[in-house]
Design a protein around this motif. Structure first.
Motif, PDB file in Angstrom:
ATOM      1  N   ASP A 105       0.832  -1.209   0.000  1.00  0.00           N
ATOM      2  CA  ASP A 105       0.000   0.000   0.000  1.00  0.00           C
ATOM      3  C   ASP A 105       0.864   1.256   0.000  1.00  0.00           C
ATOM      4  O   ASP A 105       0.597   2.213  -0.743  1.00  0.00           O
ATOM      5  N   VAL A 109       0.956   4.074  -3.113  1.00  0.00           N
ATOM      6  CA  VAL A 109       0.677   5.496  -2.873  1.00  0.00           C
ATOM      7  C   VAL A 109       1.884   6.344  -3.303  1.00  0.00           C
ATOM      8  O   VAL A 109       1.729   7.374  -3.971  1.00  0.00           O
ATOM      9  N   LEU A 112       2.134   6.458  -7.141  1.00  0.00           N
ATOM     10  CA  LEU A 112       1.129   7.341  -7.738  1.00  0.00           C
ATOM     11  C   LEU A 112       1.467   8.815  -7.527  1.00  0.00           C
ATOM     12  O   LEU A 112       0.999   9.670  -8.283  1.00  0.00           O
ATOM     13  N   GLU A 113       2.275   9.129  -6.530  1.00  0.00           N
ATOM     14  CA  GLU A 113       2.753  10.508  -6.368  1.00  0.00           C
ATOM     15  C   GLU A 113       3.808  10.836  -7.410  1.00  0.00           C
ATOM     16  O   GLU A 113       3.962  11.984  -7.811  1.00  0.00           O
ATOM     17  N   TYR A 156      -6.762  -2.596  -5.573  1.00  0.00           N
ATOM     18  CA  TYR A 156      -6.362  -1.346  -6.231  1.00  0.00           C
ATOM     19  C   TYR A 156      -7.250  -0.976  -7.422  1.00  0.00           C
ATOM     20  O   TYR A 156      -6.835  -0.220  -8.286  1.00  0.00           O
ATOM     21  N   GLY A 158     -10.179   0.630  -7.033  1.00  0.00           N
ATOM     22  CA  GLY A 158     -10.841   1.886  -6.703  1.00  0.00           C
ATOM     23  C   GLY A 158     -12.352   1.847  -6.693  1.00  0.00           C
ATOM     24  O   GLY A 158     -12.993   2.894  -6.749  1.00  0.00           O
ATOM     25  N   SER A 166      -7.730   4.968   1.166  1.00  0.00           N
ATOM     26  CA  SER A 166      -7.816   6.063   0.199  1.00  0.00           C
ATOM     27  C   SER A 166      -8.038   5.571  -1.233  1.00  0.00           C
ATOM     28  O   SER A 166      -7.981   6.349  -2.174  1.00  0.00           O
ATOM     29  N   PRO A 168      -6.392   3.868  -3.763  1.00  0.00           N
ATOM     30  CA  PRO A 168      -5.526   4.166  -4.915  1.00  0.00           C
ATOM     31  C   PRO A 168      -5.885   3.244  -6.084  1.00  0.00           C
ATOM     32  O   PRO A 168      -6.292   2.102  -5.876  1.00  0.00           O
TER      33      PRO A 168
END
Length: 194
Positions: A105, A109, A112-113, A156, A158, A166, A168
């Protein structure tokens, strides 16, 4: 006689110049054209960030608090590939609710940043499922691999069901990094027996 010699000299001179001209044009080569091949990416996918469909692979040490993470974010790559170890997520044969997702996880995250498109690369079989880390799943039934992969995709996607915190979204999952690693090909084996 003089005119003949002069005429012969002129013809020889002109012929010599013509021959040299032909010779000179024959050795002039056109500029070399180099072709660079990049991954084929549909225009709809790479319009979302910028025009370069280039990416990078994050290794095990890269996370949001690592020293190079800000440099990675500034690189503005479009694709980020993260290898995941099945053996770390399910070290012992267990149910989907007992999988160890926390490290993955964090990686997702962080990835994806860095870039908008993440590719998860599934690899490293657990010892209870296969006799080789990158070989075929030859100990456990393939249904257990399918259960794990289904849980991975569900985590993942979504959609709000069994998602990571959150939610992702990862739209690409790759099975095994090097298909030719070892004497047998894990992916081909997996696909041929499904």
């Amino acid at each position: 006689m003089r005119h003949r010699r002069l005429l012969l000299f002129i013809i020889t001179f002109i012929s010599g110049c013509y021959a040299k001209t032909v010779y000179a044009t024959e050795i002039v080569l056109p500029p070399r054209v180099w072709t660079t091949y990049v991954p084929l990416v549909s225009s709809e996918v790479h319009k979302s960030r910028h025009t370069l469909p280039i990416g990078l692979q994050l290794d095990e040490t890269v996370h949001a608090n690592s020293t190079d993470f800000s440099k990675l974010k500034k690189s503005q790559v479009n694709w980020v590939r993260i290898p995941i170890q099945w053996r770390d997520i399910e070290p012992i044969d267990t149910e989907a609710g007992e999988y160890r997702w926390s490290l993955l996880d964090q990686k997702v995250v962080a990835a994806l940043e860095v870039g908008p498109h993440v590719i998860i690369t599934h690899q490293s079989n657990p010892a209870w499922a296969a006799s080789s880390l990158s070989g075929p799943i030859d100990i456990a039934p393939l249904e257990q691999a399918a259960e794990y992969l289904a849980a991975l995709v569900e985590r993942y996607d979504g959609d709000g069901v069994d998602d990571a915190l959150s939610s992702p979204i990862v739209r690409h999952v790759e099975l095994y990094e090097a298909l030719d690693y070892g004497p047998q090909r894990a992916f081909e084996y997996l696909m041929s027996t499904c």
